[in-house]
Design a protein around this motif. Sequence first.
Motif, PDB file in Angstrom:
ATOM      1  N   ASN A  59       7.903   1.370   1.136  1.00  0.00           N
ATOM      2  CA  ASN A  59       7.001   2.320   1.812  1.00  0.00           C
ATOM      3  C   ASN A  59       6.496   1.691   3.106  1.00  0.00           C
ATOM      4  O   ASN A  59       6.807   0.527   3.397  1.00  0.00           O
ATOM      5  CB  ASN A  59       5.848   2.797   0.893  1.00  0.00           C
ATOM      6  CG  ASN A  59       4.955   1.668   0.424  1.00  0.00           C
ATOM      7  OD1 ASN A  59       4.298   1.009   1.229  1.00  0.00           O
ATOM      8  ND2 ASN A  59       4.934   1.449  -0.884  1.00  0.00           N
ATOM      9  N   GLY A  60       5.726   2.442   3.866  1.00  0.00           N
ATOM     10  CA  GLY A  60       5.252   1.939   5.155  1.00  0.00           C
ATOM     11  C   GLY A  60       4.147   0.900   5.012  1.00  0.00           C
ATOM     12  O   GLY A  60       3.998   0.015   5.859  1.00  0.00           O
ATOM     13  N   THR A  61       3.376   1.011   3.947  1.00  0.00           N
ATOM     14  CA  THR A  61       2.260   0.081   3.745  1.00  0.00           C
ATOM     15  C   THR A  61       2.771  -1.326   3.452  1.00  0.00           C
ATOM     16  O   THR A  61       2.257  -2.308   4.000  1.00  0.00           O
ATOM     17  CB  THR A  61       1.366   0.592   2.588  1.00  0.00           C
ATOM     18  OG1 THR A  61       0.972   1.926   2.888  1.00  0.00           O
ATOM     19  CG2 THR A  61       0.139  -0.274   2.413  1.00  0.00           C
ATOM     20  N   THR A  85      -7.215   5.952  12.362  1.00  0.00           N
ATOM     21  CA  THR A  85      -5.838   5.984  11.869  1.00  0.00           C
ATOM     22  C   THR A  85      -5.890   6.066  10.358  1.00  0.00           C
ATOM     23  O   THR A  85      -6.966   6.003   9.755  1.00  0.00           O
ATOM     24  CB  THR A  85      -5.068   4.714  12.296  1.00  0.00           C
ATOM     25  OG1 THR A  85      -3.759   4.708  11.691  1.00  0.00           O
ATOM     26  CG2 THR A  85      -5.783   3.443  11.839  1.00  0.00           C
ATOM     27  N   PHE A  86      -4.723   6.192   9.747  1.00  0.00           N
ATOM     28  CA  PHE A  86      -4.653   6.085   8.297  1.00  0.00           C
ATOM     29  C   PHE A  86      -4.965   4.634   7.895  1.00  0.00           C
ATOM     30  O   PHE A  86      -4.582   3.693   8.596  1.00  0.00           O
ATOM     31  CB  PHE A  86      -3.255   6.500   7.817  1.00  0.00           C
ATOM     32  CG  PHE A  86      -3.130   6.491   6.329  1.00  0.00           C
ATOM     33  CD1 PHE A  86      -3.970   7.276   5.547  1.00  0.00           C
ATOM     34  CD2 PHE A  86      -2.192   5.685   5.706  1.00  0.00           C
ATOM     35  CE1 PHE A  86      -3.866   7.251   4.161  1.00  0.00           C
ATOM     36  CE2 PHE A  86      -2.076   5.666   4.326  1.00  0.00           C
ATOM     37  CZ  PHE A  86      -2.921   6.444   3.558  1.00  0.00           C
ATOM     38  N   ALA A  88      -3.827   2.464   6.001  1.00  0.00           N
ATOM     39  CA  ALA A  88      -2.773   1.471   5.775  1.00  0.00           C
ATOM     40  C   ALA A  88      -2.551   0.557   6.983  1.00  0.00           C
ATOM     41  O   ALA A  88      -2.094  -0.573   6.822  1.00  0.00           O
ATOM     42  CB  ALA A  88      -1.465   2.165   5.398  1.00  0.00           C
ATOM     43  N   THR A  89      -2.863   1.031   8.184  1.00  0.00           N
ATOM     44  CA  THR A  89      -2.732   0.159   9.361  1.00  0.00           C
ATOM     45  C   THR A  89      -3.600  -1.087   9.163  1.00  0.00           C
ATOM     46  O   THR A  89      -3.170  -2.206   9.437  1.00  0.00           O
ATOM     47  CB  THR A  89      -3.177   0.890  10.650  1.00  0.00           C
ATOM     48  OG1 THR A  89      -2.582   2.188  10.679  1.00  0.00           O
ATOM     49  CG2 THR A  89      -2.774   0.113  11.887  1.00  0.00           C
ATOM     50  N   VAL A 131      -1.402   1.956  16.954  1.00  0.00           N
ATOM     51  CA  VAL A 131      -0.836   3.107  16.239  1.00  0.00           C
ATOM     52  C   VAL A 131      -0.533   4.205  17.248  1.00  0.00           C
ATOM     53  O   VAL A 131      -1.401   4.552  18.061  1.00  0.00           O
ATOM     54  CB  VAL A 131      -1.842   3.657  15.202  1.00  0.00           C
ATOM     55  CG1 VAL A 131      -1.235   4.828  14.437  1.00  0.00           C
ATOM     56  CG2 VAL A 131      -2.292   2.566  14.246  1.00  0.00           C
ATOM     57  N   ASP A 157       2.437   0.304  14.777  1.00  0.00           N
ATOM     58  CA  ASP A 157       2.524   1.169  13.598  1.00  0.00           C
ATOM     59  C   ASP A 157       3.063   2.506  14.111  1.00  0.00           C
ATOM     60  O   ASP A 157       2.331   3.295  14.718  1.00  0.00           O
ATOM     61  CB  ASP A 157       1.145   1.320  12.952  1.00  0.00           C
ATOM     62  CG  ASP A 157       1.164   2.238  11.736  1.00  0.00           C
ATOM     63  OD1 ASP A 157       2.126   3.024  11.597  1.00  0.00           O
ATOM     64  OD2 ASP A 157       0.210   2.192  10.939  1.00  0.00           O
ATOM     65  N   ALA A 159       4.454   4.842  12.207  1.00  0.00           N
ATOM     66  CA  ALA A 159       4.650   5.688  11.020  1.00  0.00           C
ATOM     67  C   ALA A 159       4.630   7.180  11.358  1.00  0.00           C
ATOM     68  O   ALA A 159       5.141   8.001  10.599  1.00  0.00           O
ATOM     69  CB  ALA A 159       3.582   5.376   9.979  1.00  0.00           C
ATOM     70  N   GLN A 160       4.011   7.536  12.514  1.00  0.00           N
ATOM     71  CA  GLN A 160       3.937   8.952  12.895  1.00  0.00           C
ATOM     72  C   GLN A 160       4.754   9.238  14.157  1.00  0.00           C
ATOM     73  O   GLN A 160       4.599  10.298  14.760  1.00  0.00           O
ATOM     74  CB  GLN A 160       2.458   9.328  13.144  1.00  0.00           C
ATOM     75  CG  GLN A 160       1.577   9.062  11.939  1.00  0.00           C
ATOM     76  CD  GLN A 160       0.150   9.555  12.114  1.00  0.00           C
ATOM     77  OE1 GLN A 160      -0.216  10.109  13.144  1.00  0.00           O
ATOM     78  NE2 GLN A 160      -0.656   9.370  11.080  1.00  0.00           N
ATOM     79  N   SER A 181       6.942   4.457   8.395  1.00  0.00           N
ATOM     80  CA  SER A 181       6.885   5.045   7.063  1.00  0.00           C
ATOM     81  C   SER A 181       7.854   6.216   7.036  1.00  0.00           C
ATOM     82  O   SER A 181       8.005   6.921   8.039  1.00  0.00           O
ATOM     83  CB  SER A 181       5.476   5.562   6.774  1.00  0.00           C
ATOM     84  OG  SER A 181       5.500   6.442   5.660  1.00  0.00           O
ATOM     85  N   LYS A 186       6.558  12.694   7.026  1.00  0.00           N
ATOM     86  CA  LYS A 186       6.677  12.092   8.357  1.00  0.00           C
ATOM     87  C   LYS A 186       7.832  12.745   9.128  1.00  0.00           C
ATOM     88  O   LYS A 186       8.644  13.454   8.541  1.00  0.00           O
ATOM     89  CB  LYS A 186       6.911  10.585   8.240  1.00  0.00           C
ATOM     90  CG  LYS A 186       5.928   9.857   7.351  1.00  0.00           C
ATOM     91  CD  LYS A 186       4.546   9.689   7.962  1.00  0.00           C
ATOM     92  CE  LYS A 186       3.647   8.957   6.975  1.00  0.00           C
ATOM     93  NZ  LYS A 186       2.373   8.536   7.460  1.00  0.00           N
TER      94      LYS A 186
HETATM   95  C1  LIG Z   1       1.828   7.222   6.642  1.00  0.00           C
HETATM   96  C2  LIG Z   1       1.219   6.118   7.395  1.00  0.00           C
HETATM   97  C3  LIG Z   1       1.236   4.793   6.925  1.00  0.00           C
HETATM   98  C4  LIG Z   1       1.634   4.396   5.533  1.00  0.00           C
HETATM   99  O1  LIG Z   1       2.870   4.705   5.119  1.00  0.00           O
HETATM  100  P1  LIG Z   1       3.218   4.892   3.559  1.00  0.00           P
HETATM  101  O2  LIG Z   1       4.694   5.020   3.590  1.00  0.00           O
HETATM  102  O3  LIG Z   1       2.515   6.112   3.085  1.00  0.00           O
HETATM  103  O4  LIG Z   1       2.771   3.651   2.848  1.00  0.00           O
HETATM  104  C5  LIG Z   1       0.753   3.800   7.767  1.00  0.00           C
HETATM  105  N1  LIG Z   1       0.238   4.083   8.978  1.00  0.00           N
HETATM  106  C6  LIG Z   1       0.179   5.348   9.446  1.00  0.00           C
HETATM  107  C7  LIG Z   1      -0.382   5.583  10.808  1.00  0.00           C
HETATM  108  C8  LIG Z   1       0.648   6.397   8.669  1.00  0.00           C
HETATM  109  O5  LIG Z   1       0.567   7.657   9.144  1.00  0.00           O
END
Ligand SMILES: *Cc1c(COP(=O)(O)O)cnc(C)c1O
Length: 366
Positions: A59-61, A85-86, A88-89, A131, A157, A159-160, A181, A186
């Motif tokens: 996963n992205g995390t 941001t989400f 996880a960053t 991000v 990051d 992920a988006q 991610s 996404k």
């Molecule tokens: C979705 C997302 C993540 C985490 O990714 P996962 O695959 O859900 O673990 C990290 N950073 C941002 C900005 C995200 O949108």
Amino acid sequence: MQVPYYDTKPQHTELKQPLLDKFASLLESGNFVLGSEVEAFERAFADYCECTYAVGFNNGTTALHIASCILNIGPGDEVITTPFTFAATSWGISYVGAIPVYVDIDPYTFNIDARKIEAAITPKTKAISVVHLYGNPCEMDLIQDICKRYNLYLIEDAAQAHGARYKGQSVGSWGDVTAFSFYPTKNLGACGEAGALIMNRPELAERARLLRSHGSVQRNLHSVVGYNYRMEALQGAVLNLKLAYLDQWNRERFKIAEHYTQGLKALPITLPTVSTDAQSVYHLYTIRTDQRAAFTVHLEQKGIGYSTHYPLPLHLQPCYSHLGYKPGDFPEAEAAAQTVVNLPIFPGMTHEQVSYVIEACTQFFV
Ligand SMILES: *Cc1c(COP(=O)(O)O)cnc(C)c1O
């Protein structure tokens, strides 16, 4: 009419048979983790991002966690990042014992304000983690320049932001290491959980592969304490099939965004700002209004999905109360958190659906 906030069904209609064929051949082969499907995706995705290496993750995390590990970021190090941001960053920073140091955002792009970064640098600063929020790239030339001048690592990051560009150059090709991610919603989404890191330096890729799979160079020999963060073969196969459609899907998102912008520009709301240097991939279409509570009730009554990413910035989250931030520290992030509304946008969303959302907005604001 009902308009979902996000719908993955349209993108799977066309791909259903090839996806089922892939799954059948994986059942035949019995190879379910990493393997040739993941390797093929890693090569294709690295090429797509104009980078040398990609390493697939579960996963992205976990990818963000390993990004910190391979750059030797550790306990007590500071990493400058965005509070908007989400979460996880920041997890990627906290998992290795480092400290997220927040810098306020630009109110127009919602991204970290590059002009405020330098004031946050201390002798403990080891990296900057940015991000590309909602698919809109950060000012990567300015940020890369700060990293060079202060000898800091640069983590993206993305992920988006799969496929987004800044000054013609792909996101992910600016930093030392970039995390993606492939969560199903996404811009490039797996049929389950998946993520990746991309980088240009071979020693970083090698270390990422090692840590991703129990620190093993060969079976039962562990050179370092590692993790089980491997990508599944099925997700590699799905992502490789979908990668061929990513540009087309991003163009669809762009058209929907244009339609929204045309339809909403006369209303007393703030529309997304994209600089002329940036090519956004519109992961989300985000407006701002001071009347959010009433407006979202109106959307619900009209059967329109929405989200408010992100209603509480990270510096005010309970998990980070020990960092000592307080309300008012980052006024732009806090104002954004209270006023943003993300409208539905996804490949396969119909012209009629977009028009219906525009109509509902017009009804409310005029
Ligand atoms: C979705 C997302 C993540 C985490 O990714 P996962 O695959 O859900 O673990 C990290 N950073 C941002 C900005 C995200 O949108």
